[in-house]
Design an enzyme around this catalytic site. Structure first.
Site, mmCIF file in Angstrom:
data_model
loop_
_atom_site.group_PDB
_atom_site.id
_atom_site.type_symbol
_atom_site.label_atom_id
_atom_site.label_comp_id
_atom_site.label_asym_id
_atom_site.label_seq_id
_atom_site.Cartn_x
_atom_site.Cartn_y
_atom_site.Cartn_z
ATOM 1 N N ARG A 274 -23.586 -40.513 -46.151
ATOM 2 C CA ARG A 274 -23.073 -40.114 -44.833
ATOM 3 C C ARG A 274 -22.102 -38.930 -44.934
ATOM 4 O O ARG A 274 -21.278 -38.867 -45.828
ATOM 5 C CB ARG A 274 -22.334 -41.331 -44.290
ATOM 6 C CG ARG A 274 -21.934 -41.278 -42.891
ATOM 7 C CD ARG A 274 -21.815 -42.640 -42.341
ATOM 8 N NE ARG A 274 -20.668 -43.400 -42.847
ATOM 9 C CZ ARG A 274 -20.327 -44.590 -42.378
ATOM 10 N NH1 ARG A 274 -21.052 -45.163 -41.452
ATOM 11 N NH2 ARG A 274 -19.284 -45.212 -42.862
ATOM 12 N N ARG B 71 -14.075 -57.471 -35.897
ATOM 13 C CA ARG B 71 -14.624 -57.548 -37.243
ATOM 14 C C ARG B 71 -14.350 -58.901 -37.888
ATOM 15 O O ARG B 71 -14.683 -59.098 -39.057
ATOM 16 C CB ARG B 71 -13.974 -56.477 -38.122
ATOM 17 C CG ARG B 71 -14.827 -55.233 -38.336
ATOM 18 C CD ARG B 71 -13.928 -54.237 -39.028
ATOM 19 N NE ARG B 71 -14.605 -53.253 -39.809
ATOM 20 C CZ ARG B 71 -14.864 -52.005 -39.385
ATOM 21 N NH1 ARG B 71 -14.601 -51.653 -38.163
ATOM 22 N NH2 ARG B 71 -15.398 -51.145 -40.207
ATOM 23 N N ARG C 66 -16.212 -39.081 -46.177
ATOM 24 C CA ARG C 66 -15.003 -39.899 -46.143
ATOM 25 C C ARG C 66 -14.752 -40.459 -47.531
ATOM 26 O O ARG C 66 -15.682 -40.912 -48.183
ATOM 27 C CB ARG C 66 -15.200 -41.054 -45.163
ATOM 28 C CG ARG C 66 -15.026 -40.659 -43.740
ATOM 29 C CD ARG C 66 -15.532 -41.723 -42.800
ATOM 30 N NE ARG C 66 -15.116 -43.066 -43.158
ATOM 31 C CZ ARG C 66 -15.506 -44.153 -42.483
ATOM 32 N NH1 ARG C 66 -16.308 -44.036 -41.454
ATOM 33 N NH2 ARG C 66 -15.098 -45.346 -42.840
ATOM 34 N N ARG D 125 -15.808 -53.775 -47.820
ATOM 35 C CA ARG D 125 -16.146 -53.671 -46.388
ATOM 36 C C ARG D 125 -17.364 -54.541 -46.082
ATOM 37 O O ARG D 125 -17.414 -55.204 -45.049
ATOM 38 C CB ARG D 125 -16.414 -52.217 -46.002
ATOM 39 C CG ARG D 125 -15.122 -51.441 -45.765
ATOM 40 C CD ARG D 125 -15.253 -49.983 -46.136
ATOM 41 N NE ARG D 125 -15.985 -49.207 -45.162
ATOM 42 C CZ ARG D 125 -16.460 -47.985 -45.418
ATOM 43 N NH1 ARG D 125 -16.311 -47.445 -46.617
ATOM 44 N NH2 ARG D 125 -17.088 -47.318 -44.486
ATOM 45 N N LYS E 141 -25.090 -47.650 -36.688
ATOM 46 C CA LYS E 141 -24.393 -48.126 -35.498
ATOM 47 C C LYS E 141 -23.733 -46.968 -34.730
ATOM 48 O O LYS E 141 -23.841 -46.903 -33.504
ATOM 49 C CB LYS E 141 -23.339 -49.142 -35.951
ATOM 50 C CG LYS E 141 -22.483 -49.722 -34.897
ATOM 51 C CD LYS E 141 -21.701 -50.892 -35.456
ATOM 52 C CE LYS E 141 -20.948 -50.572 -36.748
ATOM 53 N NZ LYS E 141 -19.717 -49.816 -36.553
HETATM 54 P P1 AMP Z 1 -14.996 -47.701 -39.953
HETATM 55 O O1 AMP Z 1 -14.879 -46.264 -39.561
HETATM 56 O O2 AMP Z 1 -15.497 -48.551 -38.822
HETATM 57 O O3 AMP Z 1 -15.784 -47.890 -41.210
HETATM 58 O O4 AMP Z 1 -13.505 -48.210 -40.252
HETATM 59 C C1 AMP Z 1 -12.762 -47.647 -41.305
HETATM 60 C C2 AMP Z 1 -11.638 -48.580 -41.702
HETATM 61 O O5 AMP Z 1 -10.737 -48.760 -40.601
HETATM 62 C C3 AMP Z 1 -12.068 -49.988 -42.077
HETATM 63 O O6 AMP Z 1 -12.539 -50.078 -43.417
HETATM 64 C C4 AMP Z 1 -10.754 -50.751 -41.866
HETATM 65 O O7 AMP Z 1 -9.844 -50.507 -42.911
HETATM 66 C C5 AMP Z 1 -10.201 -50.088 -40.617
HETATM 67 N N1 AMP Z 1 -10.694 -50.798 -39.409
HETATM 68 C C6 AMP Z 1 -11.619 -50.376 -38.512
HETATM 69 N N2 AMP Z 1 -11.842 -51.302 -37.575
HETATM 70 C C7 AMP Z 1 -11.048 -52.351 -37.876
HETATM 71 C C8 AMP Z 1 -10.846 -53.639 -37.305
HETATM 72 N N3 AMP Z 1 -11.530 -54.047 -36.224
HETATM 73 N N4 AMP Z 1 -9.937 -54.457 -37.886
HETATM 74 C C9 AMP Z 1 -9.236 -54.076 -38.964
HETATM 75 N N5 AMP Z 1 -9.407 -52.900 -39.587
HETATM 76 C C10 AMP Z 1 -10.305 -52.037 -39.056
#
Ligand code: AMP
Length: 227
Positions: free
Chosen positions: A127, A88, A166, A178, A13
């Protein structure tokens, strides 16, 4: 041009999103990146969000929703945005839909990248993040975007920058959480996707579905032929 992009963590994505963002010169708004920047800077939001992110849980809506809604209304989003990582959940989807209506902001495209859970998990663990540019894709398990080798180290395949993983990408329990959230079609992200597909049908907004299984180039070609 205002675009929503959905796909499980590991579906490519971010990579496809960066391509769309360049094509339309719109702002790439990524909720996860905004949180990580806040953590790095030691802001109040960062301090509150860190524990949830480390556990692979959603940061509470009372922090996330206002943060994203106000971000979309900043000056650099006037020409359009590609929103990635939000909504989400069904609650976030409803909040976004209402906020866009209220602000008179029109959504143009909804993109969904489809990928089975097991494949997504392997891709996440491979990643790597480039220290110079978050949009430089690197993955040790995907040939098309494999990092370059410098001695015994991996470096960014685009710019030669240092790479890191990460911590939440290396934790299988956190990845599982997740994905539990993503693939939940009752209240989770798939529910949010379905919500916006209904909105899109009603409002005549374009919906693009992509098979995320092929390589990066094939998915990009598919995206470009449909957009
Ligand atoms: P990502 O980089 O998109 O994988 O996001 C990393 C982390 O940020 C996620 O596992 C959540 O803990 C937090 N996060 C990102 N987007 C959201 C969202 N829309 N709502 C709540 N937590 C989020």
């Amino acid at each position: 041009m205002n675009i929503l992009i959905f796909g499980p963590n590991g579906s490519g994505k971010g990579t496809q999103g960066a391509i769309v963002q360049k094509k339309y010169t719109i702002n790439h708004v990524e909720s996860g990146v905004i949180f990580r920047e806040n953590i790095k800077k030691g802001t109040e939001i960062g301090k509150k969000a860190k524990e949830y992110i480390d556990r692979g849980e959603l940061v509470p809506d009372n922090i996330t929703i206002p943060m994203i809604i106000s971000r979309l209304q900043e000056a650099d989003c006037k020409n359009g945005w590609l929103l990635d990582g939000f909504p989400r959940s069904i609650e976030q989807a409803k909040a976004l839909d209402e906020a866009l209506d209220k602000a008179g902001i029109k959504l143009d495209i909804v993109i969904e990248i489809l990928l089975p859970r097991e494949i997504a998990k392997n891709r996440i663990m491979g990643r790597r993040l480039c220290a110079n540019d978050n949009n430089h894709p690197n993955n040790i398990y995907i040939d098309a975007i494999k990092p370059a080798q410098k001695g015994s180290d991996w470096v960014c395949r685009v710019c030669g920058g240092a790479l890191s993983a990460r911590s939440d990408d290396q934790d299988e329990v956190a990845i599982g959480k997740r994905h539990d959230i993503y693939y939940d079609d009752k209240t989770g992200t798939i529910a949010a996707v379905n919500y916006f597909k209904e909105v899109a049908k009603k409002k005549g907004i374009k919906i693009i579905e992509l098979d995320g299984k092929p390589g990066v180039k094939e998915v990009t070609d598919d995206l470009m032929s449909k957009i």
